[in-house]
Design a protein around this motif. Structure first.
Motif, PDB file in Angstrom:
ATOM      1  N   THR A 170       0.808  -1.214   0.000  1.00  0.00           N
ATOM      2  CA  THR A 170       0.000   0.000   0.000  1.00  0.00           C
ATOM      3  C   THR A 170       0.844   1.268   0.000  1.00  0.00           C
ATOM      4  O   THR A 170       0.490   2.250  -0.648  1.00  0.00           O
ATOM      5  CB  THR A 170      -0.932   0.005   1.238  1.00  0.00           C
ATOM      6  OG1 THR A 170      -1.720  -1.191   1.216  1.00  0.00           O
ATOM      7  CG2 THR A 170      -1.847   1.205   1.240  1.00  0.00           C
TER       8      THR A 170
ATOM      9  N   ASP B  61      -7.058   2.396   2.436  1.00  0.00           N
ATOM     10  CA  ASP B  61      -6.906   1.005   2.006  1.00  0.00           C
ATOM     11  C   ASP B  61      -6.601   0.090   3.188  1.00  0.00           C
ATOM     12  O   ASP B  61      -7.076  -1.044   3.255  1.00  0.00           O
ATOM     13  CB  ASP B  61      -5.800   0.873   0.954  1.00  0.00           C
ATOM     14  CG  ASP B  61      -6.164   1.552  -0.356  1.00  0.00           C
ATOM     15  OD1 ASP B  61      -7.373   1.712  -0.635  1.00  0.00           O
ATOM     16  OD2 ASP B  61      -5.240   1.930  -1.097  1.00  0.00           O
TER      17      ASP B  61
ATOM     18  N   ARG C  44      -9.805  -0.516   5.262  1.00  0.00           N
ATOM     19  CA  ARG C  44     -10.647  -1.577   4.680  1.00  0.00           C
ATOM     20  C   ARG C  44     -10.080  -2.954   5.008  1.00  0.00           C
ATOM     21  O   ARG C  44     -10.811  -3.880   5.346  1.00  0.00           O
ATOM     22  CB  ARG C  44     -10.773  -1.393   3.167  1.00  0.00           C
ATOM     23  CG  ARG C  44     -11.750  -0.302   2.781  1.00  0.00           C
ATOM     24  CD  ARG C  44     -12.039  -0.299   1.292  1.00  0.00           C
ATOM     25  NE  ARG C  44     -10.885   0.100   0.492  1.00  0.00           N
ATOM     26  CZ  ARG C  44     -10.506   1.350   0.267  1.00  0.00           C
ATOM     27  NH1 ARG C  44     -11.186   2.349   0.802  1.00  0.00           N
ATOM     28  NH2 ARG C  44      -9.461   1.605  -0.487  1.00  0.00           N
TER      29      ARG C  44
ATOM     30  N   ALA D  84      -2.206  -2.109  -4.120  1.00  0.00           N
ATOM     31  CA  ALA D  84      -3.219  -1.059  -4.124  1.00  0.00           C
ATOM     32  C   ALA D  84      -3.165  -0.299  -5.450  1.00  0.00           C
ATOM     33  O   ALA D  84      -2.101  -0.124  -6.040  1.00  0.00           O
ATOM     34  CB  ALA D  84      -2.986  -0.098  -2.969  1.00  0.00           C
TER      35      ALA D  84
END
Length: 92
Positions: A47, A68, A71, A90
């Motif tokens: 990420t 991100d 989540r 990502a």
């Protein structure tokens, strides 16, 4: 690893497999390491770049604020400590 130790990122108990994450990347002068689940370690590095980790995401609180990763944390919350699944890069 002591009994009851928790993952730096998700806070769940650690399982049999533990990896060590540098909150400030080693390539950026970081020396401290913290225990993380392998899947949590993967999501951090998929990420964020080392530059982003160094500049603005070197704490667990800062990491948890990234959309991100938020989540991911919701999804992983009820999984067993040794749960593992492929993680995807990502979208940027």
């Amino acid at each position: 690893m002591s009994e009851g130790a928790a993952c730096f990122l998700c806070g769940r108990p650690l399982g049999r497999r533990v990896e060590w994450h540098h909150p400030v990347p080693k390539s950026r002068g970081g020396r401290e390491t913290v225990p993380v689940h392998p899947i949590c370690h993967r999501i951090i590095h998929r990420t964020l770049s080392n530059r982003e980790l160094e500049r603005s995401h070197s704490t667990a609180a800062a990491l948890r604020q990234h959309p991100d990763i938020q989540r991911f944390l919701v999804w992983i919350a009820d999984k067993e400590p040794d749960f593992h699944a492929p993680t995807r890069r990502a979208r940027r």
